[in-house]
Design a protein around this motif. Structure first.
Motif, PDB file in Angstrom:
ATOM      1  N   ALA A 225       0.776  -1.365   0.122  1.00  0.00           N
ATOM      2  CA  ALA A 225       0.079  -0.020   0.014  1.00  0.00           C
ATOM      3  C   ALA A 225       0.622   1.245  -0.111  1.00  0.00           C
ATOM      4  O   ALA A 225       1.674   1.266   0.793  1.00  0.00           O
ATOM      5  N   VAL A 226       0.677   2.055  -0.595  1.00  0.00           N
ATOM      6  CA  VAL A 226       1.629   3.288  -1.007  1.00  0.00           C
ATOM      7  C   VAL A 226       0.575   4.442  -0.303  1.00  0.00           C
ATOM      8  O   VAL A 226      -0.414   4.761  -0.572  1.00  0.00           O
ATOM      9  N   PRO A 227       1.220   5.119   0.778  1.00  0.00           N
ATOM     10  CA  PRO A 227       0.474   6.552   1.503  1.00  0.00           C
ATOM     11  C   PRO A 227       0.132   7.460   0.438  1.00  0.00           C
ATOM     12  O   PRO A 227       1.099   7.460  -0.335  1.00  0.00           O
ATOM     13  N   VAL A 228      -0.963   8.090   0.923  1.00  0.00           N
ATOM     14  CA  VAL A 228      -1.305   9.217  -0.103  1.00  0.00           C
ATOM     15  C   VAL A 228      -1.123  10.465   0.875  1.00  0.00           C
ATOM     16  O   VAL A 228      -1.246  10.543   2.169  1.00  0.00           O
ATOM     17  N   ALA A 229      -1.476  11.448   0.172  1.00  0.00           N
ATOM     18  CA  ALA A 229      -1.129  12.810   1.027  1.00  0.00           C
ATOM     19  C   ALA A 229      -2.256  12.941   1.805  1.00  0.00           C
ATOM     20  O   ALA A 229      -3.578  12.747   1.377  1.00  0.00           O
ATOM     21  N   GLY A 230      -1.860  13.439   3.125  1.00  0.00           N
ATOM     22  CA  GLY A 230      -3.034  13.733   4.204  1.00  0.00           C
ATOM     23  C   GLY A 230      -3.215  15.046   4.361  1.00  0.00           C
ATOM     24  O   GLY A 230      -2.610  15.952   3.608  1.00  0.00           O
ATOM     25  N   PRO A 231      -3.952  15.509   5.473  1.00  0.00           N
ATOM     26  CA  PRO A 231      -4.115  16.981   5.583  1.00  0.00           C
ATOM     27  C   PRO A 231      -3.019  17.751   6.214  1.00  0.00           C
ATOM     28  O   PRO A 231      -1.974  16.985   6.939  1.00  0.00           O
ATOM     29  N   VAL A 232      -2.615  18.868   5.931  1.00  0.00           N
ATOM     30  CA  VAL A 232      -1.930  19.700   6.760  1.00  0.00           C
ATOM     31  C   VAL A 232      -2.364  20.263   8.023  1.00  0.00           C
ATOM     32  O   VAL A 232      -3.362  20.861   7.928  1.00  0.00           O
ATOM     33  N   LEU A 233      -1.822  19.992   9.225  1.00  0.00           N
ATOM     34  CA  LEU A 233      -2.519  20.213  10.457  1.00  0.00           C
ATOM     35  C   LEU A 233      -1.521  21.269  11.272  1.00  0.00           C
ATOM     36  O   LEU A 233      -0.261  21.209  11.149  1.00  0.00           O
ATOM     37  N   LYS A 234      -2.236  22.126  12.005  1.00  0.00           N
ATOM     38  CA  LYS A 234      -1.476  23.173  12.379  1.00  0.00           C
ATOM     39  C   LYS A 234      -1.872  23.205  14.131  1.00  0.00           C
ATOM     40  O   LYS A 234      -3.104  22.951  14.207  1.00  0.00           O
ATOM     41  N   GLY A 235      -1.033  23.282  14.917  1.00  0.00           N
ATOM     42  CA  GLY A 235      -1.364  23.196  16.489  1.00  0.00           C
ATOM     43  C   GLY A 235      -0.253  23.212  17.409  1.00  0.00           C
ATOM     44  O   GLY A 235       0.997  23.370  17.101  1.00  0.00           O
ATOM     45  N   VAL A 236      -0.418  22.455  18.535  1.00  0.00           N
ATOM     46  CA  VAL A 236       0.389  22.622  19.591  1.00  0.00           C
ATOM     47  C   VAL A 236       0.742  20.982  19.986  1.00  0.00           C
ATOM     48  O   VAL A 236      -0.264  20.453  20.212  1.00  0.00           O
ATOM     49  N   ILE A 237       2.020  20.741  20.155  1.00  0.00           N
ATOM     50  CA  ILE A 237       2.006  19.143  20.433  1.00  0.00           C
ATOM     51  C   ILE A 237       1.638  19.243  21.859  1.00  0.00           C
ATOM     52  O   ILE A 237       2.314  19.815  22.988  1.00  0.00           O
ATOM     53  N   THR A 238       0.687  18.334  22.265  1.00  0.00           N
ATOM     54  CA  THR A 238       0.219  18.442  23.828  1.00  0.00           C
ATOM     55  C   THR A 238       0.395  17.139  24.712  1.00  0.00           C
ATOM     56  O   THR A 238       0.193  16.927  25.563  1.00  0.00           O
ATOM     57  N   ALA A 239       1.017  16.143  23.715  1.00  0.00           N
ATOM     58  CA  ALA A 239       1.262  14.860  24.408  1.00  0.00           C
ATOM     59  C   ALA A 239       2.344  14.047  23.303  1.00  0.00           C
ATOM     60  O   ALA A 239       2.200  14.048  21.994  1.00  0.00           O
ATOM     61  N   ARG A 240       3.355  13.247  23.929  1.00  0.00           N
ATOM     62  CA  ARG A 240       4.203  12.304  22.992  1.00  0.00           C
ATOM     63  C   ARG A 240       4.050  10.904  23.604  1.00  0.00           C
ATOM     64  O   ARG A 240       4.197  11.070  24.986  1.00  0.00           O
ATOM     65  N   ASN A 241       4.210   9.784  23.014  1.00  0.00           N
ATOM     66  CA  ASN A 241       4.307   8.450  23.443  1.00  0.00           C
ATOM     67  C   ASN A 241       4.832   7.651  22.458  1.00  0.00           C
ATOM     68  O   ASN A 241       4.215   7.442  21.463  1.00  0.00           O
ATOM     69  N   GLY A 242       6.131   7.310  22.774  1.00  0.00           N
ATOM     70  CA  GLY A 242       6.894   6.471  21.445  1.00  0.00           C
ATOM     71  C   GLY A 242       6.912   7.176  20.249  1.00  0.00           C
ATOM     72  O   GLY A 242       7.747   8.297  20.264  1.00  0.00           O
TER      73      GLY A 242
END
Length: 284
Positions: free
Chosen positions: A42-59
């Motif tokens: 499966a070849v990934p296709v273009a997704g949305p461009v997102l703007k915001g703040v990183i509010t959590a990280r896990n791995g």
């Protein structure tokens, strides 16, 4: 002689007949296990461009929260490009995903895969990165993240007696919404200006709901409202992330008014922005 010649030729012909069949079978058996062969990738296709703040990280995943309070989980990997505005950060040296810190405003280009969104490129401003780094490392005034303190604040602000409250601003929301009104935006920047004039001031942001809806939904909604306020304070009002205590959502706890009336519920659909100064630093 004819019998001898026939006996000699027959085994040779039999061997010649068997050899291509065996080779073909061997090739068919080897093909599925060949690591160089990819079937139906499966070849990934273009997704949305997102703007915001990183509010959590896990791995290898991060949560990016937009200004309207909506949160999106995005994966990243070794192919993800991490850049600062104006070029690669650090004079052209490539950044790694370790630079994706909590509190960092980002723009994320994504790819849509079968398992969800994957970040192809993450960009941010150099000054925002410096500020987010201050959250991680702390400052001379001791504004480092304090896990024990923030967890206690989550527990119904049990450690509030460690701070002097210099002011509180409430901004209100429509039913089921986490979108700031124009009046709320003006109030938030006015609060940021007030706090900026107070030495060693921090902000504590707490989201609430009315009693309509399930407990699980209201908890999520109160967190979205708190995130919307945090994002606006940082992005529009330029309040520094290192001067922000960890936000929290309190759902329908601590109502200001009676939830049995429409007027009371309207007062309870709020985010409380508290200006605090540690008692140990008050007056410095």
């Amino acid at each position: 002689m004819r019998v001898i010649q026939k006996n000699r030729v027959a085994p040779f012909l039999l061997a010649m007949a068997v050899m291509p069949v065996s080779a073909s079978v061997s090739a068919q058996e080897a093909s599925p296990s060949d690591p160089n062969i990819v079937v139906n990738a499966a070849v990934p296709v273009a997704g949305p461009v997102l703007k915001g703040v990183i509010t959590a990280r896990n791995g290898d995943r991060m949560q990016v929260t937009a200004e309207d309070g909506t949160s999106t989980i995005i994966a990243f990997n070794e192919a993800t490009q991490v850049k600062a505005a104006g070029g690669l950060f650090g004079g052209g040296s490539k950044l790694t995903v370790d630079a994706l810190l909590n509190g960092l405003p980002v723009t994320v280009k994504t790819l849509q895969s079968d398992t969800g969104l994957i970040a192809s490129q993450v960009t941010f401003r150099k000054n925002d990165f410096k500020t987010a780094t201050m959250i991680r490392n702390g400052t001379a005034q001791g504004f480092a993240e304090q896990t024990a303190a923030t967890e206690a604040l989550r527990g119904r602000m049990g450690d509030i007696d460690k701070y002097n409250v210099k002011g509180t601003t409430n901004v209100y929301f429509d039913t089921g919404k986490a979108v700031l009104s124009p009046g709320a935006k003006a109030d938030l920047c006015a609060t940021a200006t007030q706090a900026d004039g107070i030495n060693n001031a921090l902000m504590l942001v707490v989201g609430y709901t009315d009693s309509v809806g399930s407990e699980e939904y209201n908890q999520m909604l109160s967190e979205r409202r708190a995130a919307a306020v945090i994002n606006y304070l940082q992005q529009a009002c330029r309040w520094k992330p290192y001067r922000m205590l960890t936000p929290t959502g309190m759902a329908e706890s601590d109502p200001l008014a009676d939830n049995e009336t429409p007027e009371g519920r309207a007062q309870n659909r709020r985010v409380s922005v508290n200006i605090l100064v540690s008692k140990g630093l008050d007056g410095l």
